[in-house]
Scaffold this motif. Sequence first.
Motif, PDB file in Angstrom:
ATOM      1  N   VAL A 235      89.338  74.732  61.461  1.00 48.09           N
ATOM      2  CA  VAL A 235      88.743  74.650  60.126  1.00 48.09           C
ATOM      3  C   VAL A 235      89.183  75.835  59.283  1.00 48.09           C
ATOM      4  O   VAL A 235      89.545  75.685  58.112  1.00 48.09           O
ATOM      5  N   TRP A 236      89.162  77.044  59.868  1.00 50.33           N
ATOM      6  CA  TRP A 236      89.632  78.222  59.110  1.00 50.33           C
ATOM      7  C   TRP A 236      91.100  78.050  58.722  1.00 50.33           C
ATOM      8  O   TRP A 236      91.504  78.408  57.612  1.00 50.33           O
ATOM      9  N   LEU A 237      91.895  77.511  59.639  1.00 49.02           N
ATOM     10  CA  LEU A 237      93.309  77.291  59.337  1.00 49.02           C
ATOM     11  C   LEU A 237      93.476  76.274  58.219  1.00 49.02           C
ATOM     12  O   LEU A 237      94.303  76.453  57.313  1.00 49.02           O
ATOM     13  N   ALA A 238      92.677  75.208  58.247  1.00 50.57           N
ATOM     14  CA  ALA A 238      92.754  74.186  57.204  1.00 50.57           C
ATOM     15  C   ALA A 238      92.345  74.753  55.848  1.00 50.57           C
ATOM     16  O   ALA A 238      92.975  74.456  54.818  1.00 50.57           O
ATOM     17  N   ASN A 239      91.307  75.591  55.821  1.00 47.78           N
ATOM     18  CA  ASN A 239      90.872  76.198  54.565  1.00 47.78           C
ATOM     19  C   ASN A 239      91.948  77.110  53.988  1.00 47.78           C
ATOM     20  O   ASN A 239      92.208  77.108  52.781  1.00 47.78           O
ATOM     21  N   PHE A 240      92.564  77.895  54.855  1.00 42.84           N
ATOM     22  CA  PHE A 240      93.650  78.771  54.401  1.00 42.84           C
ATOM     23  C   PHE A 240      94.812  77.956  53.848  1.00 42.84           C
ATOM     24  O   PHE A 240      95.360  78.272  52.781  1.00 42.84           O
ATOM     25  N   ALA A 241      95.192  76.894  54.571  1.00 38.82           N
ATOM     26  CA  ALA A 241      96.312  76.065  54.122  1.00 38.82           C
ATOM     27  C   ALA A 241      96.001  75.397  52.784  1.00 38.82           C
ATOM     28  O   ALA A 241      96.870  75.292  51.910  1.00 38.82           O
ATOM     29  N   LEU A 242      94.757  74.957  52.603  1.00 39.44           N
ATOM     30  CA  LEU A 242      94.373  74.305  51.352  1.00 39.44           C
ATOM     31  C   LEU A 242      94.419  75.283  50.187  1.00 39.44           C
ATOM     32  O   LEU A 242      94.964  74.968  49.121  1.00 39.44           O
ATOM     33  N   LYS A 243      93.860  76.468  50.364  1.00 40.59           N
ATOM     34  CA  LYS A 243      93.879  77.471  49.295  1.00 40.59           C
ATOM     35  C   LYS A 243      95.305  77.912  48.983  1.00 40.59           C
ATOM     36  O   LYS A 243      95.652  78.149  47.816  1.00 40.59           O
ATOM     37  N   LEU A 244      96.142  78.000  50.008  1.00 44.04           N
ATOM     38  CA  LEU A 244      97.530  78.383  49.786  1.00 44.04           C
ATOM     39  C   LEU A 244      98.268  77.314  48.997  1.00 44.04           C
ATOM     40  O   LEU A 244      99.037  77.635  48.071  1.00 44.04           O
ATOM     41  N   SER A 245      98.044  76.046  49.328  1.00 44.89           N
ATOM     42  CA  SER A 245      98.718  74.964  48.605  1.00 44.89           C
ATOM     43  C   SER A 245      98.272  74.910  47.150  1.00 44.89           C
ATOM     44  O   SER A 245      99.082  74.703  46.243  1.00 44.89           O
ATOM     45  N   VAL A 246      96.958  75.111  46.895  1.00 41.89           N
ATOM     46  CA  VAL A 246      96.459  75.121  45.520  1.00 41.89           C
ATOM     47  C   VAL A 246      97.054  76.281  44.743  1.00 41.89           C
ATOM     48  O   VAL A 246      97.451  76.136  43.579  1.00 41.89           O
ATOM     49  N   PHE A 247      97.147  77.438  45.388  1.00 37.01           N
ATOM     50  CA  PHE A 247      97.712  78.614  44.727  1.00 37.01           C
ATOM     51  C   PHE A 247      99.174  78.391  44.361  1.00 37.01           C
ATOM     52  O   PHE A 247      99.621  78.743  43.260  1.00 37.01           O
ATOM     53  N   LEU A 248      99.933  77.795  45.282  1.00 36.21           N
ATOM     54  CA  LEU A 248     101.342  77.547  45.006  1.00 36.21           C
ATOM     55  C   LEU A 248     101.519  76.507  43.904  1.00 36.21           C
ATOM     56  O   LEU A 248     102.435  76.620  43.076  1.00 36.21           O
ATOM     57  N   MET A 249     100.657  75.503  43.873  1.00 37.68           N
ATOM     58  CA  MET A 249     100.735  74.503  42.822  1.00 37.68           C
ATOM     59  C   MET A 249     100.401  75.102  41.459  1.00 37.68           C
ATOM     60  O   MET A 249     100.965  74.699  40.429  1.00 37.68           O
ATOM     61  N   GLU A 250      99.494  76.070  41.426  1.00 36.45           N
ATOM     62  CA  GLU A 250      99.126  76.712  40.161  1.00 36.45           C
ATOM     63  C   GLU A 250     100.249  77.565  39.602  1.00 36.45           C
ATOM     64  O   GLU A 250     100.274  77.865  38.403  1.00 36.45           O
ATOM     65  N   LEU A 251     101.183  77.961  40.459  1.00 32.23           N
ATOM     66  CA  LEU A 251     102.314  78.756  39.984  1.00 32.23           C
ATOM     67  C   LEU A 251     103.288  77.921  39.166  1.00 32.23           C
ATOM     68  O   LEU A 251     104.055  78.464  38.362  1.00 32.23           O
ATOM     69  N   LEU A 252     103.258  76.608  39.389  1.00 24.54           N
ATOM     70  CA  LEU A 252     104.153  75.716  38.644  1.00 24.54           C
ATOM     71  C   LEU A 252     103.430  75.187  37.413  1.00 24.54           C
ATOM     72  O   LEU A 252     102.228  74.913  37.458  1.00 24.54           O
TER      73      LEU A 252
END
Length: 275
Positions: A235-252
Amino acid sequence: PRSVEEDDADNIGVLGGKKKYVGVKSFDRRLQTEHYVSEFHTEFLNYFEEGQAILGMEHVDAVAYGLERATGSAGCKPHVAAGALFWFTVMTTIGYGNTAPVTGGGRSLIFTLGFVSIIAFTGLIGQAGYVILTIADDAFQQHRWTRVLSRGLPAVLFWLTMLVLYMLFFAQMTRVYSANRHGYDDLNLYPFRDAVWFAYITMTTVGFGDYHLSHEEFLIGDMFYLPLIVLLGFVWLANFALKLSVFLMELLPVDENPLEDLLVRQRARKTTSDE
């Protein structure tokens, strides 16, 4: 003095142990279990004596005869806890590799129920991560000084820190588990760096197999806490991956999609050339 038969039995028994367990370290770092070696020795000696006394084989032929037929599994019984642990590694895709089905029926079971279990597990972890992440973000929004942790790079770093700390906790817990299971007090017998490595390959589902939970020492009671601890790490890994994907999408830029624009230009260029 030891007889030639005893020396041959020891050598072949160790060889059989290496063939089955080479490259695999359980928490107590044994290359083969005492049960397996003992059973292999017993079976080999029985077949060896059968080859010489009944079949009239020469010594070398009797050794080969015993080696071909001894498996070390004659005294094996169904191990419910070990089966549960094996299915857990299938469902979570950890797959340490220390055990694997070899029969057609066993592989068919993995093809069917195993695949369904993997899909169900993926949905369960995704939903659990979403629920915990939603609750955490709502809690962060309640205080001005924690709002920054709900989005952007601070959120990514926060969940990465949580994941790393949880891996360290799980690593230490496995050291204590190993010490209690094998009855020793010195945790240095299981180095912390090895425990961290085991925690990493487990939480990331890499599961190389150089370190794994020992099936023959796994108990039914272990299923009520060890898998839950591992699942929480997912679950911690999934939360990290989700926040990372959202952050990367916000860069575009939201209104731009470089890949889609590239495909549109290629289709337009192809249409123009055809005309």
